[in-house]
Design a protein around this motif. Structure first.
Motif, PDB file in Angstrom:
ATOM      1  N   VAL A 181       0.864  -1.179   0.000  1.00  0.00           N
ATOM      2  CA  VAL A 181       0.000   0.000   0.000  1.00  0.00           C
ATOM      3  C   VAL A 181       0.900   1.228   0.000  1.00  0.00           C
ATOM      4  O   VAL A 181       1.836   1.313   0.810  1.00  0.00           O
ATOM      5  CB  VAL A 181      -0.941   0.035   1.233  1.00  0.00           C
ATOM      6  CG1 VAL A 181      -1.832   1.281   1.178  1.00  0.00           C
ATOM      7  CG2 VAL A 181      -1.801  -1.221   1.290  1.00  0.00           C
ATOM      8  N   GLU A 229     -11.539  -1.645  -1.221  1.00  0.00           N
ATOM      9  CA  GLU A 229     -10.214  -1.859  -1.813  1.00  0.00           C
ATOM     10  C   GLU A 229      -9.681  -0.571  -2.443  1.00  0.00           C
ATOM     11  O   GLU A 229      -8.489  -0.252  -2.347  1.00  0.00           O
ATOM     12  CB  GLU A 229     -10.276  -2.975  -2.867  1.00  0.00           C
ATOM     13  CG  GLU A 229     -10.631  -4.344  -2.319  1.00  0.00           C
ATOM     14  CD  GLU A 229      -9.644  -4.829  -1.281  1.00  0.00           C
ATOM     15  OE1 GLU A 229      -8.433  -4.548  -1.412  1.00  0.00           O
ATOM     16  OE2 GLU A 229     -10.083  -5.475  -0.309  1.00  0.00           O
ATOM     17  N   ASN A 230     -10.558   0.189  -3.086  1.00  0.00           N
ATOM     18  CA  ASN A 230     -10.127   1.452  -3.712  1.00  0.00           C
ATOM     19  C   ASN A 230      -9.682   2.471  -2.665  1.00  0.00           C
ATOM     20  O   ASN A 230      -8.704   3.187  -2.864  1.00  0.00           O
ATOM     21  CB  ASN A 230     -11.266   2.026  -4.549  1.00  0.00           C
ATOM     22  CG  ASN A 230     -11.514   1.243  -5.814  1.00  0.00           C
ATOM     23  OD1 ASN A 230     -10.632   0.555  -6.314  1.00  0.00           O
ATOM     24  ND2 ASN A 230     -12.725   1.316  -6.335  1.00  0.00           N
ATOM     25  N   SER A 233      -6.282   1.407  -1.399  1.00  0.00           N
ATOM     26  CA  SER A 233      -5.215   1.633  -2.390  1.00  0.00           C
ATOM     27  C   SER A 233      -4.904   3.114  -2.592  1.00  0.00           C
ATOM     28  O   SER A 233      -3.844   3.464  -3.088  1.00  0.00           O
ATOM     29  CB  SER A 233      -5.604   1.000  -3.723  1.00  0.00           C
ATOM     30  OG  SER A 233      -6.738   1.638  -4.279  1.00  0.00           O
TER      31      SER A 233
END
Length: 238
Positions: A181, A229-230, A233
């Motif tokens: 990340v 998840e977006n 990230s």
């Protein structure tokens, strides 16, 4: 044997004179042997065969090869077009949140992340982390963020402490892995809680400071939805 015409005495065929009276037998003409004309053209016999001519076979093979090449080209073009459409579709849909303009940004000092405006900021409490902020997405999954200063020396040490704490509380550790990340190694841990819910921890460690996403829901797959998840990230440590 032959007989003498004068005296009738028999003599052998090749005798030149009669042995009795001396009659001279006439010389016999030698017959010329029959000669074969080596230049005489013999009749030609055509060789019958069932084999196809080489040219016919080549033409037939060329036709078959041509058909195979055309079919191969059609198949390849179809695969390329399907792949292109798939890639286009994937590029358009794999990250719908990050490509949308409907985003908000959370910023806390040197740390920030982006999240969809469909998330609602809600009141929540964390006894161990009073400064934590809470969001809920449309699937009713809770996303908590907090950061703390720690004396731990590494992310591995922090992860081991969290595993020990979870097991002492009766939680089951389903997954522990290292992910990337913001270009740095981070910890991804999934727990099945004693009460039947699930908790996921995403931990980033930098310069003695720990940045954590704590995600809680009633189903395992709700913790890994695309919007979550977006948001993970997009996390950035300045």
């Amino acid at each position: 044997m032959k007989k003498c015409p004068e005296c009738g005495n028999p003599s052998y065929d090749g005798a030149p004179v009669c042995g009795n009276c001396g009659y001279q037998f006439p010389k016999q003409k030698a017959k010329a042997p029959k000669k074969e004309d080596i230049f005489q053209e013999k009749p030609k016999t055509e060789k019958k065969t069932n084999d196809e001519g080489t040219l016919t076979i080549i033409k037939r093979k060329k036709l078959v090869i041509g058909i195979i090449l055309i079919i191969t080209l059609i198949v390849i073009c179809g695969i390329v077009l399907m792949g292109s459409n798939h890639n286009t579709s994937s590029s358009n849909n794999s990250n719908p949140i990050l490509q949308s303009n409907d985003l908000a940004e959370y910023k806390d000092g040197d740390f920030s992340f982006k999240y969809p405006k469909s998330w609602q900021e809600v009141n929540g409490s964390d006894e161990e982390h009073s400064s934590a902020v809470f969001f809920k997405n449309p699937e009713n999954t809770t996303i908590e963020y907090y950061n703390i200063t720690t004396t731990a020396k590494s992310l591995k040490e922090i992860t081991q402490q969290r595993i020990t704490h979870a097991q002492e509380g009766g939680d089951y550790v389903e997954l522990v892995e290292t992910i990337t990340v913001d270009g740095r190694n981070s910890s991804n841990m999934l727990l099945e809680n004693a009460n039947g819910d699930y908790t996921r921890y995403i931990s980033m460690f930098s310069d003695g400071k720990l940045y954590v996403f704590k995600i809680t829901g009633d189903a395992e797959n709700s913790l890994t939805s695309q919007d979550i998840e977006n948001a993970i990230s997009s996390a950035d440590i300045a």
